[in-house]
Design an enzyme around this catalytic site. Sequence first.
Site, short mmCIF file in Angstrom:
data_model
loop_
_atom_site.label_atom_id
_atom_site.label_comp_id
_atom_site.label_asym_id
_atom_site.label_seq_id
_atom_site.Cartn_x
_atom_site.Cartn_y
_atom_site.Cartn_z
N PRO A 119 -0.76 5.14 -13.32
CA PRO A 119 0.44 4.23 -13.05
C PRO A 119 0.41 3.30 -11.95
O PRO A 119 1.43 2.57 -11.76
CB PRO A 119 1.66 5.06 -13.38
CG PRO A 119 1.03 6.52 -13.25
CD PRO A 119 -0.30 6.62 -13.58
N LYS A 177 0.31 -1.11 -14.71
CA LYS A 177 -0.26 -2.28 -15.70
C LYS A 177 -0.30 -1.84 -16.95
O LYS A 177 -0.89 -2.64 -17.85
CB LYS A 177 -1.73 -2.55 -15.35
CG LYS A 177 -2.03 -3.23 -13.83
CD LYS A 177 -1.93 -4.85 -14.45
CE LYS A 177 -1.59 -5.72 -13.01
NZ LYS A 177 -0.02 -5.81 -13.01
N HIS A 200 12.08 -9.28 -9.28
CA HIS A 200 11.68 -8.82 -7.55
C HIS A 200 10.53 -9.64 -7.21
O HIS A 200 9.52 -10.13 -7.79
CB HIS A 200 11.14 -7.46 -7.79
CG HIS A 200 12.22 -6.56 -7.58
ND1 HIS A 200 11.88 -5.28 -7.18
CD2 HIS A 200 13.40 -6.58 -8.07
CE1 HIS A 200 13.27 -4.59 -7.09
NE2 HIS A 200 13.91 -5.37 -7.90
N TYR A 231 -0.93 -8.05 -8.93
CA TYR A 231 0.39 -7.21 -9.35
C TYR A 231 1.33 -8.01 -10.24
O TYR A 231 1.83 -7.53 -11.13
CB TYR A 231 1.11 -6.83 -8.14
CG TYR A 231 1.93 -5.76 -8.26
CD1 TYR A 231 1.78 -4.39 -8.27
CD2 TYR A 231 3.51 -6.14 -8.49
CE1 TYR A 231 2.62 -3.51 -8.37
CE2 TYR A 231 4.39 -5.21 -8.73
CZ TYR A 231 4.02 -3.83 -8.74
OH TYR A 231 4.71 -2.69 -8.81
N TYR A 242 5.45 1.88 -2.18
CA TYR A 242 4.23 2.44 -2.40
C TYR A 242 3.74 2.99 -1.10
O TYR A 242 3.53 2.36 -0.05
CB TYR A 242 3.27 1.56 -2.93
CG TYR A 242 3.13 1.17 -4.44
CD1 TYR A 242 4.09 -0.07 -4.80
CD2 TYR A 242 2.63 1.74 -5.49
CE1 TYR A 242 4.26 -0.54 -6.10
CE2 TYR A 242 2.90 1.29 -6.84
CZ TYR A 242 3.61 0.23 -7.10
OH TYR A 242 3.84 -0.25 -8.28
#
Length: 394
Positions: free
Chosen positions: A293, A297, A72, A385, A201
């Site tokens: 979560p 990580k 991704h 990220y 998100y």
Amino acid sequence: MRTQVAIIGAGPSGLLLGQLLHKQGIDNVILERVAPDYVLGRIRAGVLEKGFADLMREAGVADRMDTEGEVHDGFEIVLNGQRKRIDMKELTGGDAVIIYGQTELTRDLMEARAKSNQITYYEATNVQPHDMLEEQPYVTYMKDGKEYRLDCDYIAGCDGFHGVSRKSIPNDCITEYERLYPGGWLGVLSDTPPVNPELVYVRHERGFALCSLRSQTRSRYYIQVGIEDKVEDWSDERFWQELKRRLPEDLAEKLITGPSIEKSIAPMRSFVVEPMQYGRLFLLGDAAHIVPPTGAKGLNTAASDVYTLYTILTKVYGEGKTELTEKYSEICLRRVWNGERFSWWMTNMLHNFDDTSDFDKKMYTSEIAYYLDSDAGMRVIAEQYVGLPFDKIE
Ligand code: RFL
Ligand code: PHB
């Protein structure tokens, strides 16, 4: 019985460490409290950083991850109903993450271990490390009603947040840092096509939501729920209805629902223990630190502990650099605190918690809006990220 490294816990940290050490000719035995199927039944992480993927390759267990996992390049954040894409590849100069379930990579590691000549004792109870400050520590455990002793040079505590390793360190030798969040994540796994090909998100006044996936035919969705909520309170129908209410209209319209094949609630906690070692006992992964979560990580930070201990032990056995073991905690903690900070920040930015003052809510809204409006801000999110590089260990 004697081994070089006794590993407590056969979750991803213990299995990956065992496999990497084995590849270097370092003998190890794993002691696990539950049965293999129980370990595989835990549905958890799905997002792997490059550092994690590279370690799987180094351990020689990456074939399925590299063929079935999805690369991704980006993900989305929804604020005030507006979708904003974070183009990780573009913003970081080429980095990406891999979507591959923790269950699958655990299965791959278990299979590789079964093929190696390394021993794993499942359903080993009363596991207890001893003499960690001595040159020759050992671990005792019960198996099939009998007590056994495993002598070793080093002990790797990979036994998760509720394990015995951290609890074996005297209280006055460690400091624990903790933040509990007033909410949990209710997760549903379903064999339905994901609502979006990439992760989404969502910040919403009713609470956070996340659209994730395991493949283009299997979805993983989460919604923020109250701290007291139980899985039984949430029928599939109620879950889908609530998820739809939190999604932007175009996604809500596209959402395909179906029966859940797994449903569970994960608590939200930030936790770090310092130092991450006590003599010849080292703590790795969830045994030493927990993150909420939101930043994906947890498993990735566990992997950086594995990298650190594996590299150090390779130099100890290969080059006689025993003094490197003293540096384990210090090296790990630099990266651990970074992951903690990012997860805490993402959590605050995207959730709506009852204990947040109205003023702070305004601050968080303004802060995330600022980050998403600025190229520099988006780069900061993307860089963390995809994951920071592992420290060099000399
Ligand atoms: P684990 O996986 O908890 O494994 C520990 C193992 O030790 C065993 N054990 C014992 N064995 C012997 N004696 C004892 N006394 C023992 N006590 C315990 C246990 O049975 C178990 O098999 O720890 P490990 O290996 O450090 O791995 C950590 C990860 O599992 C965890 O950090 C991640 O799952 C966190 N996480 C995520 N991390 C990511 O990097 N990306 C993600 O996308 C992500 N999503 C998640 C997550 C965690 C979640 N939950 C449920 C907390 C999503 C969720 C919902
Ligand atoms: C998941 O797919 O389980 C997942 C993805 C991203 C997160 C947490 C969990 O931040």
